[in-house]
Enzyme design. Sequence first.
Site, PDB file in Angstrom:
ATOM      1  N   ARG A 107      -0.451  -5.871  10.343  1.00  0.00           N
ATOM      2  CA  ARG A 107       0.346  -6.106   9.130  1.00  0.00           C
ATOM      3  C   ARG A 107       0.502  -7.598   8.845  1.00  0.00           C
ATOM      4  NH1 ARG A 107       5.209  -2.661  11.487  1.00  0.00           N
ATOM      5  NH2 ARG A 107       3.366  -1.611  12.307  1.00  0.00           N
TER       6      ARG A 107
ATOM      7  N   ASP B 295     -10.626  -1.712  16.065  1.00  0.00           N
ATOM      8  CA  ASP B 295      -9.530  -2.177  15.212  1.00  0.00           C
ATOM      9  C   ASP B 295     -10.028  -3.001  14.015  1.00  0.00           C
ATOM     10  OD1 ASP B 295      -6.823  -1.839  14.854  1.00  0.00           O
ATOM     11  OD2 ASP B 295      -6.233  -3.600  16.022  1.00  0.00           O
TER      12      ASP B 295
ATOM     13  N   LYS C 284      -8.568  -4.529   7.498  1.00  0.00           N
ATOM     14  CA  LYS C 284      -8.097  -5.123   8.756  1.00  0.00           C
ATOM     15  C   LYS C 284      -9.290  -5.383   9.671  1.00  0.00           C
ATOM     16  CE  LYS C 284      -5.327  -4.086  12.899  1.00  0.00           C
ATOM     17  NZ  LYS C 284      -4.332  -3.196  13.539  1.00  0.00           N
TER      18      LYS C 284
ATOM     19  N   GLU D  26       0.115  -6.803  14.852  1.00  0.00           N
ATOM     20  CA  GLU D  26      -0.633  -7.938  14.314  1.00  0.00           C
ATOM     21  C   GLU D  26      -1.353  -7.597  13.014  1.00  0.00           C
ATOM     22  OE1 GLU D  26      -1.862  -5.844  16.406  1.00  0.00           O
ATOM     23  OE2 GLU D  26      -3.809  -5.443  15.504  1.00  0.00           O
TER      24      GLU D  26
ATOM     25  N   ASP E  79       1.923  -7.050  19.032  1.00  0.00           N
ATOM     26  CA  ASP E  79       0.998  -5.934  18.861  1.00  0.00           C
ATOM     27  C   ASP E  79       1.064  -5.364  17.436  1.00  0.00           C
ATOM     28  OD1 ASP E  79      -0.960  -4.177  19.587  1.00  0.00           O
ATOM     29  OD2 ASP E  79       0.354  -2.838  20.732  1.00  0.00           O
TER      30      ASP E  79
ATOM     31  N   ASP F 223      -8.076  -5.595  19.845  1.00  0.00           N
ATOM     32  CA  ASP F 223      -6.616  -5.666  19.866  1.00  0.00           C
ATOM     33  C   ASP F 223      -6.090  -5.370  21.260  1.00  0.00           C
ATOM     34  OD1 ASP F 223      -3.939  -5.705  19.355  1.00  0.00           O
ATOM     35  OD2 ASP F 223      -3.901  -3.845  18.163  1.00  0.00           O
TER      36      ASP F 223
ATOM     37  N   LYS G 103      -0.900  -4.332  25.565  1.00  0.00           N
ATOM     38  CA  LYS G 103      -0.985  -2.875  25.611  1.00  0.00           C
ATOM     39  C   LYS G 103      -1.225  -2.403  27.045  1.00  0.00           C
ATOM     40  CE  LYS G 103      -3.118  -2.151  21.032  1.00  0.00           C
ATOM     41  NZ  LYS G 103      -2.086  -1.301  20.439  1.00  0.00           N
TER      42      LYS G 103
HETATM   43  N1  BES Z   1      -4.359  -1.271  16.262  1.00  0.00           N
HETATM   44  C1  BES Z   1      -3.075  -0.773  16.595  1.00  0.00           C
HETATM   45  C2  BES Z   1      -2.844   0.642  16.074  1.00  0.00           C
HETATM   46  C3  BES Z   1      -3.562   1.761  16.796  1.00  0.00           C
HETATM   47  C4  BES Z   1      -3.036   2.280  17.960  1.00  0.00           C
HETATM   48  C5  BES Z   1      -4.694   2.308  16.261  1.00  0.00           C
HETATM   49  C6  BES Z   1      -3.684   3.333  18.599  1.00  0.00           C
HETATM   50  C7  BES Z   1      -5.351   3.350  16.890  1.00  0.00           C
HETATM   51  C8  BES Z   1      -4.841   3.873  18.052  1.00  0.00           C
HETATM   52  C9  BES Z   1      -2.000  -1.662  15.988  1.00  0.00           C
HETATM   53  O1  BES Z   1      -2.286  -3.005  15.917  1.00  0.00           O
HETATM   54  C10 BES Z   1      -0.789  -1.530  16.839  1.00  0.00           C
HETATM   55  O2  BES Z   1      -0.854  -1.950  17.971  1.00  0.00           O
HETATM   56  N2  BES Z   1       0.277  -0.993  16.288  1.00  0.00           N
HETATM   57  C11 BES Z   1       1.494  -0.835  17.004  1.00  0.00           C
HETATM   58  C12 BES Z   1       2.607  -1.145  16.047  1.00  0.00           C
HETATM   59  C13 BES Z   1       3.962  -1.237  16.714  1.00  0.00           C
HETATM   60  C14 BES Z   1       4.014  -2.401  17.673  1.00  0.00           C
HETATM   61  C15 BES Z   1       5.002  -1.376  15.633  1.00  0.00           C
HETATM   62  C16 BES Z   1       1.567   0.609  17.467  1.00  0.00           C
HETATM   63  O3  BES Z   1       1.115   1.511  16.762  1.00  0.00           O
HETATM   64  O4  BES Z   1       2.053   0.836  18.571  1.00  0.00           O
HETATM   65 ZN    ZN Z   2      -4.250  -3.493  15.819  1.00  0.00          ZN
HETATM   66 MN    MN Z   3      -1.801  -4.039  17.712  1.00  0.00          MN
END
Ligand code: BES
Ligand code: ZN
Ligand code: MN
Length: 496
Positions: A351, A288, A265, A349, A347, A270, A277
């Site tokens: 996947r 990220d 990834k 993104e 968010d 992000d 966020k």
């Molecule tokens: N890059 C983030 C995941 C992340 C969050 C990594 C905090 C490290 C610390 C990812 O893109 C994300 O935002 N995931 C969301 C998914 C949700 C919207 C289903 C998440 O984890 O909140």
């Molecule tokens: Zn992310």
């Molecule tokens: Mn994200």
Amino acid sequence: MNIRIEKAIAEKFSCELLLLFAFESPEPLEGPTQNVDLTWKGFLSAIINQGDFKGELFENRLLHTQGAIPAKRVLLTGLGKKEEFDLEKWRGAAAKAGRFIRDSGIKQFSFQIKRLKDFQEEELAENFVTGLVLGLYQFNDFKTLEREKIKTVEEVILLGEADQEIQSIGEGARKGTIISDSVCIARNLVNGPGNQVTPTLLAEKAKQIAKDHSMEIQVMEVSEAAAMGMGAFTAVAQGSQEPGKFIVLEYNKGKGLDTIALVGKGITFDSGGISIKPSESMERMKDDMSGAAAVLLTLLAASRLQIPLHLVGIIPATENLPSGKAYKPGDVLKTLSGQTVEVISTDAEGRLILADALTYSLRYKPKAIIDLATLTGACVIALGDHVIGLLGNEESLQKKIEEASQKTGEKAWRLPLWDEYFDYMKSDVADFRNVGTRAAGTIIGGIFLSKFVEKTPWVHLDIAGPAFIEKERPYIPKGGTGVGVRLLVQLLRDWR
Ligand code: BES
Ligand code: ZN
Ligand code: MN
């Protein structure tokens, strides 16, 4: 830091500082430590008997030799209880000793490597160098003030007694250097700020690596990815001014070797996009692209180690930002696989870009696909920052990862991929949604990805926790960790 090997024994070698190790008392002194003690008329034993050095794990004591042996100083470092000693503690001890030496302002030291417990010279040398280099890592690229206060160890001399030992030490040190250098470059990319480490910079790094190590490289622009049908990757990329890049790097192409696809990834920042966020800690989201860094530097290490496998590294790289052109909740995307996805959160993104990258990897008919991604905050909640979330569709590949994990100390823990969870992702308008429930967030992320690998053996490593740490560990300073490089390199070295 320069590392060289010399044929010499500790008690006769002249240097700024000689490093010696000891297990926790009452364990007797062994090897070079014992030999120095004998030459020094039992001085080390006396210190231990007085209770001034116990040999506890990572205990450091600096001694001045006053001409008793040719080395000017000795650092005695504890290895803890002998029965609990392993290579993870060894890497930690190397790092802790190295940092003590650096903090003392000493620029050169030597150390004689000799069999210890059941461990041979080669593995001791490899892991000593690994722990030392990783422990001494510092990221000072953007510090302009008081640079003269930055301390570094300039030279390490590894001593070996017999020719055979020197040979093994050289081999171990070579491998340890290759692997730890790769991890440090991965850390530099993760610690590098989002305004520097852009998709373009990742592509430039990949091109440089390809050129220096005769790998094949292809960097696709977003328009080319769109023309190919990568509707998910391009949707994420369309909101940013910074051009996205779809990077494909190939090592050992066309040699008839087993193919392994590594997918990382590469979100260089992000923000969450339209589903933005909270601003608290958002700066952390420069990490990220940790999966991308791990894939890129694993390929570099694999080629420098000449691992006999055909490796394909696939890195979808883009920012995730809100703008007038950004993709939106409710949008329906057509992925490269043909399956459609309803965007619930912009968010989620990672996947999306991985979906297209995983489908793309199938063209190479890989024996296995491994993806690395800072995919879910839920994984940090579930497993914390010490552990990689491990999910997959096939037993033996997961076992291999666990073996590599055991050897490298990059901990991984399995989560299930049961189909019941897929129900949470049903969509009214598309084949599925990009988000399920908040509950079981990491599993749901994994299930989503599993829809893009068909029947190919595949493992998903959620590195959201260990990619970046707030508190230093024995051989991992705080910040970007470069997690995944050592794990993958070990997996590939042991591949059979
Ligand atoms: N890059 C983030 C995941 C992340 C969050 C990594 C905090 C490290 C610390 C990812 O893109 C994300 O935002 N995931 C969301 C998914 C949700 C919207 C289903 C998440 O984890 O909140
Ligand atoms: Zn992310
Ligand atoms: Mn994200």
